[in-house]
Enzyme design. Structure first.
Site, PDB file in Angstrom:
ATOM      1  N   TYR A 168      -9.648 -13.164 -45.776  1.00 13.82           N
ATOM      2  CA  TYR A 168      -8.884 -11.909 -45.715  1.00 13.82           C
ATOM      3  C   TYR A 168      -9.812 -10.704 -45.861  1.00 13.82           C
ATOM      4  O   TYR A 168     -10.730 -10.692 -46.674  1.00 13.82           O
ATOM      5  CB  TYR A 168      -7.829 -11.876 -46.839  1.00 13.82           C
ATOM      6  CG  TYR A 168      -7.054 -10.567 -46.858  1.00 13.82           C
ATOM      7  CD1 TYR A 168      -5.980 -10.367 -45.994  1.00 13.82           C
ATOM      8  CD2 TYR A 168      -7.427  -9.516 -47.703  1.00 13.82           C
ATOM      9  CE1 TYR A 168      -5.290  -9.168 -45.988  1.00 13.82           C
ATOM     10  CE2 TYR A 168      -6.734  -8.309 -47.703  1.00 13.82           C
ATOM     11  CZ  TYR A 168      -5.666  -8.139 -46.838  1.00 13.82           C
ATOM     12  OH  TYR A 168      -4.995  -6.957 -46.826  1.00 13.82           O
ATOM     13  N   GLN A 185      -4.683  -4.859 -43.224  1.00 15.17           N
ATOM     14  CA  GLN A 185      -3.483  -4.117 -43.625  1.00 15.17           C
ATOM     15  C   GLN A 185      -3.051  -3.157 -42.505  1.00 15.17           C
ATOM     16  O   GLN A 185      -1.887  -2.791 -42.405  1.00 15.17           O
ATOM     17  CB  GLN A 185      -3.760  -3.321 -44.908  1.00 15.17           C
ATOM     18  CG  GLN A 185      -2.603  -2.456 -45.346  1.00 15.17           C
ATOM     19  CD  GLN A 185      -2.779  -1.960 -46.776  1.00 15.17           C
ATOM     20  OE1 GLN A 185      -2.848  -2.751 -47.711  1.00 15.17           O
ATOM     21  NE2 GLN A 185      -2.894  -0.664 -46.937  1.00 15.17           N
ATOM     22  N   LYS A 196       0.075  -3.463 -39.307  1.00 20.67           N
ATOM     23  CA  LYS A 196       1.529  -3.278 -39.227  1.00 20.67           C
ATOM     24  C   LYS A 196       1.960  -2.069 -38.405  1.00 20.67           C
ATOM     25  O   LYS A 196       2.908  -2.153 -37.624  1.00 20.67           O
ATOM     26  CB  LYS A 196       2.121  -3.229 -40.634  1.00 20.67           C
ATOM     27  CG  LYS A 196       2.146  -4.591 -41.272  1.00 20.67           C
ATOM     28  CD  LYS A 196       2.266  -4.508 -42.757  1.00 20.67           C
ATOM     29  CE  LYS A 196       1.292  -5.365 -43.514  1.00 20.67           C
ATOM     30  NZ  LYS A 196      -0.099  -5.408 -43.124  1.00 20.67           N
ATOM     31  N   HIS A 250       0.838  -1.216   0.000  1.00 18.30           N
ATOM     32  CA  HIS A 250       0.000   0.000   0.000  1.00 18.30           C
ATOM     33  C   HIS A 250       0.866   1.258   0.000  1.00 18.30           C
ATOM     34  O   HIS A 250       0.470   2.300   0.504  1.00 18.30           O
ATOM     35  CB  HIS A 250      -0.961   0.047   1.202  1.00 18.30           C
ATOM     36  CG  HIS A 250      -1.680  -1.231   1.434  1.00 18.30           C
ATOM     37  ND1 HIS A 250      -2.906  -1.512   0.887  1.00 18.30           N
ATOM     38  CD2 HIS A 250      -1.325  -2.343   2.141  1.00 18.30           C
ATOM     39  CE1 HIS A 250      -3.292  -2.723   1.251  1.00 18.30           C
ATOM     40  NE2 HIS A 250      -2.338  -3.260   2.013  1.00 18.30           N
ATOM     41  N   LYS A 269      17.544  21.597 -10.886  1.00 20.06           N
ATOM     42  CA  LYS A 269      16.830  20.353 -11.186  1.00 20.06           C
ATOM     43  C   LYS A 269      17.658  19.275 -11.876  1.00 20.06           C
ATOM     44  O   LYS A 269      18.463  19.553 -12.748  1.00 20.06           O
ATOM     45  CB  LYS A 269      15.625  20.659 -12.086  1.00 20.06           C
ATOM     46  CG  LYS A 269      14.571  21.475 -11.402  1.00 20.06           C
ATOM     47  CD  LYS A 269      13.691  20.635 -10.525  1.00 20.06           C
ATOM     48  CE  LYS A 269      12.575  20.074 -11.368  1.00 20.06           C
ATOM     49  NZ  LYS A 269      11.607  19.345 -10.609  1.00 20.06           N
ATOM     50  N   ASN A 316      16.191  15.799 -13.374  1.00 20.14           N
ATOM     51  CA  ASN A 316      14.914  15.090 -13.499  1.00 20.14           C
ATOM     52  C   ASN A 316      15.071  13.678 -14.060  1.00 20.14           C
ATOM     53  O   ASN A 316      15.905  13.439 -14.928  1.00 20.14           O
ATOM     54  CB  ASN A 316      13.975  15.885 -14.414  1.00 20.14           C
ATOM     55  CG  ASN A 316      13.569  17.216 -13.804  1.00 20.14           C
ATOM     56  OD1 ASN A 316      13.472  17.328 -12.583  1.00 20.14           O
ATOM     57  ND2 ASN A 316      13.354  18.210 -14.641  1.00 20.14           N
ATOM     58  N   SER A 321      16.287  21.380 -16.009  1.00 14.61           N
ATOM     59  CA  SER A 321      15.133  22.230 -16.277  1.00 14.61           C
ATOM     60  C   SER A 321      15.606  23.508 -16.942  1.00 14.61           C
ATOM     61  O   SER A 321      16.698  23.991 -16.657  1.00 14.61           O
ATOM     62  CB  SER A 321      14.429  22.553 -14.953  1.00 14.61           C
ATOM     63  OG  SER A 321      13.686  23.742 -15.074  1.00 14.61           O
ATOM     64  N   GLU A 341      10.323   8.551 -16.693  1.00 12.53           N
ATOM     65  CA  GLU A 341       8.972   9.072 -16.972  1.00 12.53           C
ATOM     66  C   GLU A 341       8.554   8.792 -18.408  1.00 12.53           C
ATOM     67  O   GLU A 341       7.400   8.462 -18.684  1.00 12.53           O
ATOM     68  CB  GLU A 341       8.935  10.577 -16.723  1.00 12.53           C
ATOM     69  CG  GLU A 341       9.128  10.952 -15.260  1.00 12.53           C
ATOM     70  CD  GLU A 341       9.279  12.459 -15.107  1.00 12.53           C
ATOM     71  OE1 GLU A 341      10.415  12.953 -15.155  1.00 12.53           O
ATOM     72  OE2 GLU A 341       8.258  13.128 -14.963  1.00 12.53           O
TER      73      GLU A 341
HETATM   74  N1  ARG Z   1      -0.933  -4.825 -48.075  1.00 12.10           N
HETATM   75  C1  ARG Z   1      -1.814  -5.908 -47.801  1.00 12.10           C
HETATM   76  C2  ARG Z   1      -1.887  -6.182 -46.299  1.00 12.10           C
HETATM   77  O1  ARG Z   1      -1.006  -5.817 -45.625  1.00 12.10           O
HETATM   78  C3  ARG Z   1      -1.334  -7.139 -48.478  1.00 12.10           C
HETATM   79  C4  ARG Z   1      -2.447  -8.047 -48.887  1.00 12.10           C
HETATM   80  C5  ARG Z   1      -3.245  -7.369 -49.925  1.00 12.10           C
HETATM   81  N2  ARG Z   1      -4.286  -8.223 -50.400  1.00 12.10           N
HETATM   82  C6  ARG Z   1      -5.292  -7.747 -51.125  1.00 12.10           C
HETATM   83  N3  ARG Z   1      -6.167  -8.607 -51.471  1.00 12.10           N
HETATM   84  N4  ARG Z   1      -5.410  -6.485 -51.415  1.00 12.10           N
HETATM   85  O2  ARG Z   1      -2.810  -6.750 -45.800  1.00 12.10           O
END
Ligand code: ARG
Length: 471
Positions: free
Chosen positions: A328, A333, A336, A167, A294, A296, A288, A301
Site C-alpha cells: 500500500y 487514496q 476515489k 469519410h 437559436k 441549440n 441563445s 455538446e
Molecule cells: N484513506 C485511505 C485510502 O483511501 C485508507 C487507507 C489508509 N491507510 C493508511 N495506511 N493510511 O487509501
C-alpha cells in the site's frame, strides 16, 4: 460530545494518534483527510464491518455478545445516517475512522474490537469493491434503458432511408434503423465489458490486513461468504496494493463515453440546417441569450465535452499507479475522486442522452431526399454488372464512367438514359433502373448484419432478446 451524542474528543482523534506525542498540524490534517470524498462509501464500510464482526465471533476472537453489540451499533449508525439523525463529522480522517469512532462512542469497549485483524488498507480495498459491485449494475441498467430506447427507434424506422457515410462523404444508403442498431451493438459490448469486470471486482481482499495477512486465526472465506463474495484474493500484498479494478472500470466507462460522444457528434450535425435530419425536443435543447432564432443541441455538446473529463479520470488513475512499489502507498487514496467522477459523469450522460434521443423527431423525408443525388448507388450499378458476369474491377470502371457522365449532365444515375448506359456497357438493360433506387439498394443488402429490413428485423429481435436475458 457533539450535538448528536456521537463523538468524544478521544474517539475523534486519528486512529493512529497513540504513537505521537504532538497533535498534527491543522493544515496537515486538512491536506490528508479524505472523508469528503470517501463518505459515499459509508454503507459499504458498515456492511464490511458487520461481516468482519460476524467472522471475528465465528473464530472466537470476540464473543457472540460483543458481535451482537457491534452489529446493532453499526445498524443503528446506518439508520441514523439514512434518516439524517447522524451527520458525517468532516473532521474525521476518513469514513473508516468516522464509523469506528462513532461505534465506540455509542457502544463502548466492544467497538474497540471491530478493527481486530484488519487494516484500513484491506478495508478500503473491500469498500471500493463493494461500492463498485452495487454501482456498476446501475450503469448497466442505464445502458439497457438506452439500448431499449434505440431499439424502439429502430423498430419505427426500418424503412426510413438515410445516407450512410464514410469519410463523412455520402457512401451508400442505409436505414435509420440500421444506423441506430450500430450504436446499440456498441452499447451492448459496453454492458458486457462491465459485466465481465464484475468477475474480477467481486473478490474479497479482506483479511490481507496491512500487507502481510494476519497471525490471528481469521476465516477469510467465511467473511467473504458473509459479504456475498464467493472468492478471496490469493495474495495479501496484491490485495492491498493494486487499483486495477478502478482503472478497469474507468476504462470501461471511457469506452461508453467515447461511444456517446460519437453519437452526440452526429446529433449535433444532424440538427443543423444543412442536415436537418433530427429535431431535438424543446425540453432537451437550449436557446441563445442574443440570437432569438437559436435552438441549440447543448446536451449533445455537453456529453461530447464531458468525455475529456472521463478520459482525464482514467489517466489520473493510470498515472497515480505508475511506478508504485508494493504494497500500500498513500498515493492510492487519490483513486476515489477520479473513479467517482467517472461513474457520476457517465451515468448522468447515459441518462440525459436517453431522454434527448427518445424525445427527438426524425425528418424521414429530409433523410430520404439526402440519399438522392450523391451517387450513393454507384456500387449497385457495379453489382448489377457483376451479376451479369462482369469482373468487379471492370464493373467498377463502367460505373465510374456513368458517374462522370452524370456529374457532367448534373443529374442522378437513375436519370441517365438507357442509351448512355449502353455506351458504358452493352450488358446494361432497362432493368437497371429498378435495381438502383435507394430503396432497392438497401433491400438488396441482405448479408448478415446488412441494412435490408428483414436483416434489421433480426438485429432488433436479437437486441430485444439481449435486454430480456440480462434484465
Ligand atoms: N484513506 C485511505 C485510502 O483511501 C485508507 C487507507 C489508509 N491507510 C493508511 N495506511 N493510511 O487509501
Amino acid at each position: 460530545m457533539n450535538q448528536h451524542g456521537t463523538m468524544t474528543k478521544d474517539n475523534h482523534a486519528a486512529l493512529w494518534h497513540g504513537r505521537f506525542e504532538e497533535g498534527p498540524d491543522a493544515q496537515a490534517v486538512a491536506f490528508e483527510t479524505s472523508i469528503h470524498v470517501d463518505e459515499r462509501m459509508a454503507f459499504d464500510d458498515i456492511a464490511g464491518s458487520i461481516a468482519h464482526a460476524k467472522m471475528l465471533a465465528h473464530v472466537k476472537l470476540i464473543s457472540e455478545g460483543e458481535a451482537k453489540q457491534i452489529i446493532e451499533g453499526l445498524e443503528g449508525i446506518k439508520a441514523d445516517l439514512e434518516s439524517g439523525k447522524l451527520a458525517i463529522d468532516y473532521s474525521a480522517e476518513d469514513i473508516h475512522s468516522f464509523i469506528e469512532a462513532t461505534l465506540t462512542d455509542r457502544i463502548g469497549e466492544a467497538g474497540k474490537k471491530v478493527h481486530t485483524g484488519r487494516s484500513r488498507n484491506d478495508q478500503i480495498a473491500l469498500d471500493e469493491r463493494l461500492y463498485l459491485r452495487r454501482t456498476i449494475p446501475e450503469i448497466q441498467n442505464a445502458l439497457l434503458t438506452l439500448i431499449d430506447a434505440l431499439t424502439q427507434i429502430a423498430s419505427q424506422h426500418k424503412n426510413s432511408l438515410i445516407p450512410g457515410f464514410t469519410h463523412m462523404q455520402h457512401a451508400q444508403p442505409v436505414t435509420l434503423a440500421h444506423h441506430v442498431c450500430a450504436w446499440s451493438w456498441m452499447l451492448v459490448r459496453d454492458w458486457q465489458r462491465l459485466e465481465d469486470s464484475l468477475k474480477r471486482i467481486c473478490i474479497s481482499p479482506i483479511g490481507s490486513c496491512a500487507l502481510a495477512g494476519s497471525g490471528l486465526p481469521l476465516d477469510r472465506a467465511f467473511e467473504a461468504d458473509q459479504l456475498g463474495f464467493d472468492k478471496v484474493t490469493q495474495n495479501s500484498l496484491d490485495s492491498v496494493s493494486d487499483r486495477d479494478y478502478c482503472i478497469e472500470t474507468a476504462s470501461n466507462l471511457s469506452l461508453i463515453q467515447m461511444h456517446l460522444s460519437r453519437f452526440c457528434e452526429e446529433v449535433v450535425l444532424w440538427s443543423t440546417v444543412e442536415f436537418g435530419f433530427i429535431d431535438l425536443s424543446e425540453k432537451w435543447s437550449t436557446g441563445s441569450s442574443i440570437m432569438p432564432q437559436k435552438k441549440n443541441p447543448d446536451f449533445a455538446e455537453l456529453i461530447r465535452g464531458r468525455t475529456g473529463k472521463v478520459y482525464g479520470d482514467l489517466f489520473a488513475l493510470m498515472t497515480m499507479m505508475k511506478a508504485l512499489p508494493l504494497a500500500y502507498d498513500r498515493d492510492m487514496q487519490e483513486d476515489k475522486e477520479p473513479l467517482f467522477d467517472a461513474i457520476d459523469t457517465v451515468l448522468s450522460c447515459i441518462k440525459v442522452f436517453t431522454y434527448m434521443i427518445s424525445t427527438a423527431k426524425w425528418n424521414t423525408k429530409v433523410m430520404a431526399d439526402a440519399c438522392e443525388g450523391g451517387f450513393l448507388n454507384a456500387t449497385d450499378v457495379a453489382d448489377y454488372l457483376v451479376r451479369k458476369g462482369m469482373p468487379f474491377r471492370t464493373a467498377h470502371g463502367v460505373s465510374a464512367k456513368a458517374v462522370r457522365i452524370a456529374i457532367e449532365k448534373n443529374c442522378r444515375l437513375e436519370d441517365l438514359p438507357i442509351e448512355t448506359y449502353k455506351e458504358c456497357s452493352e450488358l446494361i438493360d432497362e432493368d437497371i433502373y429498378s435495381f438502383i433506387t435507394s430503396k432497392a439498394c438497401v433491400e438488396a443488402r441482405k448479408t448478415i448484419g446488412g441494412p435490408s429490413a428483414e436483416r434489421v428485423e433480426e438485429q432488433i429481435s436479437e437486441l430485444k432478446e439481449f435486454i430480456k436475458n440480462v434484465k
